[in-house]
Design a protein around this motif. Structure first.
Motif, PDB file in Angstrom:
ATOM      1  N   ARG A 284       0.833  -1.211   0.000  1.00  0.00           N
ATOM      2  CA  ARG A 284       0.000   0.000   0.000  1.00  0.00           C
ATOM      3  C   ARG A 284       0.867   1.260   0.000  1.00  0.00           C
ATOM      4  NH1 ARG A 284      -2.656  -3.022   4.031  1.00  0.00           N
ATOM      5  NH2 ARG A 284      -1.948  -1.607   5.692  1.00  0.00           N
ATOM      6  N   GLY A 292      -4.735   2.886   2.544  1.00  0.00           N
ATOM      7  CA  GLY A 292      -5.417   2.028   1.586  1.00  0.00           C
ATOM      8  C   GLY A 292      -6.753   2.526   1.079  1.00  0.00           C
ATOM      9  N   ARG A 306      -5.481  -3.915  -5.927  1.00  0.00           N
ATOM     10  CA  ARG A 306      -6.085  -3.085  -4.882  1.00  0.00           C
ATOM     11  C   ARG A 306      -6.701  -3.954  -3.787  1.00  0.00           C
ATOM     12  NH1 ARG A 306     -10.471   0.230  -7.709  1.00  0.00           N
ATOM     13  NH2 ARG A 306      -9.930  -0.801  -9.654  1.00  0.00           N
ATOM     14  N   THR A 310      -5.327  -4.545   0.394  1.00  0.00           N
ATOM     15  CA  THR A 310      -6.234  -4.027   1.425  1.00  0.00           C
ATOM     16  C   THR A 310      -7.028  -5.125   2.121  1.00  0.00           C
ATOM     17  OG1 THR A 310      -7.908  -3.614  -0.290  1.00  0.00           O
ATOM     18  CG2 THR A 310      -6.485  -1.763   0.327  1.00  0.00           C
TER      19      THR A 310
END
Length: 351
Positions: A284, A292, A306, A310
């Motif tokens: 991140r 995040g 992504r 996260t």
């Protein structure tokens, strides 16, 4: 930089730009402290009224020095001579002097020297034992794993405490320095191969029954040219999984308290989950948002990547690595080498 206070005249001091404290200070905490106080006594307006301007400028340079080091912007390089046991001396031409929670790290072309303060000797000894006894199933595994694990060049004693010299490839740079050089954000494709390296390390740690507990941009070195990395720092905190943890660096302690389930932290014992979370935190941070939240809405980052950085990790680093491999392919397709045009010379001004 200067080592002798009597060589720094008021005119010399005032000629140093306020944003270039490296022209006066070395970046070494002890040496800079001594130089600062020697000059402060020489220029203090109570004793030398005509030197008030020089005294004020000295304070500005010292404040700028401390700020640049705290913000990882310290540009200083130099030569450090360490007094070793038996009267011998070790001369290190370093590219960057980086403070860390236990002392200082001197990043050189072919090595990283960790200088620990005397009060951390027990942690130093623990790291040396851990590194020297890292397990391998066979010679083939040893050869493969040695590419991303530390190799001790020298254990030394200095007047201020123990020193550990680790081998570093000349094409590798500290991950924090890479991120800072790129302005705080790394291309997602390059983040992917960096994460592959970190998850590979994580898989080894799980196989070995170890937790590192300090995987971070400060402890990892990467080679942009080879798309490889090494976990050199932070071994002071490594523990067998399930063993009680007595020390953690700040970022690890924060994750320990805020993210890990209470049943894992209440007993105060090392858990592989912390390494999984530290790797995701590194991802991140490299993508430009340690928290995040902004990443979730960033269309420039593939959705699979992504989601990965996260989301919680698996306790088992080997399983986590296998899941990451599938995520990487979902994000970018089949593996393809994308050149990262960056060298240590650009980052450090390396010779």
């Amino acid at each position: 930089m200067w080592t002798q206070s009597d060589s720094v005249t008021p005119d010399v001091l005032l000629a140093i730009p306020a944003n270039r404290p490296d022209q006066l200070f070395s970046g070494d905490e002890e040496a800079d402290r001594k130089l600062y106080w020697a000059l402060a006594l020489a220029y203090h307006p109570d004793r030398h009224p005509g030197r008030a301007e020089a005294f004020k400028h000295l304070g500005e340079l010292k404040a700028q020095r401390d700020r640049q080091i705290a913000e990882h912007r310290w540009p200083g390089a130099g030569i450090r001579e360490l007094k070793l046991a038996g009267g011998k001396r070790l001369r290190i031409r370093y590219l960057r002097n980086v403070p860390f929670e236990l002392g200082n790290a001197l990043i050189a072309t072919h090595s990283v020297t960790y200088l620990l303060r005397e009060e951390h000797r027990a942690l130093y000894q623990h790291a040396v034992r851990t590194i020297r006894h890292l397990p391998f199933e066979n010679d083939a595994m040893r050869a493969e794993a040695r590419r991303f694990l530390p190799h001790i060049e020298l254990e030394a004693e200095t007047s201020a405490g123990p020193a550990l010299v680790l081998r570093k490839p000349p094409h590798a740079a500290r991950l924090r320095d890479v991120l800072d050089h790129l302005g705080g954000r790394v291309n997602p494709r390059h983040v992917a191969w960096i994460l592959s390296t970190l998850h590979n390390v994580g898989a080894y740690l799980s196989w070995a029954g170890l937790t590192h507990n300090a995987i971070s941009l400060e402890t990892v070195f990467v080679s942009p040219a080879h798309h490889s990395g090494m976990l050199l720092g932070g071994w002071w905190y490594a523990r067998p999984a399930g063993e009680r943890i007595a020390h953690l660096p700040g970022p690890s302690a924060d994750l320990w308290q805020s993210i890990l389930p209470h049943h894992l932290t209440a007993a105060g014992r090392a858990t592989p989950r912390l390494d999984r979370e530290l790797i995701r935190l590194a991802g991140r941070t490299l993508l430009g948002d340690a928290g995040g939240m902004r990443l979730l809405r960033d269309p420039a980052i593939p959705r699979a990547l992504r989601t990965w950085v996260t989301s919680p990790g698996d306790d088992d680093g080997i399983v986590d690595y296998a899941n990451w491999a599938r995520t990487r392919e979902a994000a970018f397709g089949p593996r393809k080498f994308v050149v990262m045009d960056l060298t240590p010379r650009e980052i450090y001004g390396a010779p």
